[in-house]
Design an enzyme around this catalytic site. Sequence first.
Site, PDB file in Angstrom:
ATOM      1  N   ASP A 188      45.185  35.259  41.429  1.00 17.52           N
ATOM      2  CA  ASP A 188      44.115  36.144  41.916  1.00 17.52           C
ATOM      3  C   ASP A 188      42.796  35.903  41.175  1.00 17.52           C
ATOM      4  OD1 ASP A 188      44.586  37.820  44.013  1.00 17.52           O
ATOM      5  OD2 ASP A 188      45.512  39.419  42.822  1.00 17.52           O
ATOM      6  N   GLN A 216      49.434  44.161  43.040  1.00 14.85           N
ATOM      7  CA  GLN A 216      48.588  44.715  44.098  1.00 14.85           C
ATOM      8  C   GLN A 216      47.699  45.837  43.544  1.00 14.85           C
ATOM      9  OE1 GLN A 216      48.220  43.611  47.371  1.00 14.85           O
ATOM     10  NE2 GLN A 216      46.570  45.109  47.353  1.00 14.85           N
ATOM     11  N   LYS A 257      51.084  39.526  53.122  1.00 16.89           N
ATOM     12  CA  LYS A 257      51.205  38.416  52.174  1.00 16.89           C
ATOM     13  C   LYS A 257      52.616  37.823  52.235  1.00 16.89           C
ATOM     14  CE  LYS A 257      47.664  40.121  49.091  1.00 16.89           C
ATOM     15  NZ  LYS A 257      47.395  41.201  48.159  1.00 16.89           N
TER      16      LYS A 257
END
Length: 287
Positions: free
Chosen positions: A120, A97, A53
């Site tokens: 997200d 994460q 990422k």
Amino acid sequence: MSAIIMDGKALGLKIRESVKVQSTALKEKGIMPCLAVVLVGDDPASMSYVKSKDKALGEAGMESRDIRLPEDTSEDQLLSIIAELNRDDKVHGILVQSPVPKHINEEKINDAVAPHKDVDCFHPDSVGNMILGRPGFLPCTPHGVLMLLREYNIPISGSHAVIVGRSNIVGKPLANLLIRREYNATVTLCHTGTKDLARYTLQADIIIAAAGKPNLIKPDMIKERAAVIDVGINRVEDSSAQKGYRLCGDVDPAVAQKAGFFTPVPGGVGPMTIAMLLQNVADAAKK
Ligand code: NAD
């Protein structure tokens, strides 16, 4: 005749190029798009996701604010870091994460991220907006799957899409997006409680496998010329591989001989997820 291979790597790159252009335009207005990536602990798979990422953000001309925290970080400490990132005007998106260590309640963490920075799409407000068809971020992997279907002109409207897996990050949001009027599919959502999975997959024009089970979908489970999208990314032991494992999807690669369209693993849905994440960060920065 074997299937048309859906190249997520190529489409992902195209989207990333477009994000780079958007990012340049934002920088010209004095806005540096920035994603804060929070990683708790040192799980090797998570570390490698975070690394890719970071790299993708850099290549798109965006800032990656890396926050690495030790495994024993308390839930309260993590919540206060998120609160600080929520207040920071220079941070447009926040990603924690997954998975977080067991002593931290992941739901509480998802709820703590400000919805306007929830790139997200894990916050209940984001999920609610997505289901109701209101403006907001779309979840990255499901959005990537839809972009791939569109890129390859796969007829979605009126089709029967069978999704295997009911997770909050893939199966459930995908089912909700596919039944939107703009996609107009009829959806069957299969899961571990489904009896005789093949009975459903055999009827599917589009199969989306997101079960996390290596090679679950076999050629005798699909209809001739179906579009088969493999979301699964599974590590299987392989002593001949340098790392001692290799990646495989939820779909037996032999399916490519019978399907009309097929996504490889790696190189199918995976690169799309990251591309859609970058797009969400650009959108967050524009707001
Ligand atoms: P999960 O473990 O949260 O959910 C899996 C779902 O599959 C469950 O709902 C379960 O009911 C269902 N399932 C499991 N075995 C089944 C079976 N035999 N028959 C029917 N249903 C079954 O998984 P997840 O987070 O949604 O991830 C699924 C897979 O997708 C994993 O391999 C994961 O690594 C991968 N993934 C890939 C991307 C990407 O970017 N390509 C993103 C997210 C997840």
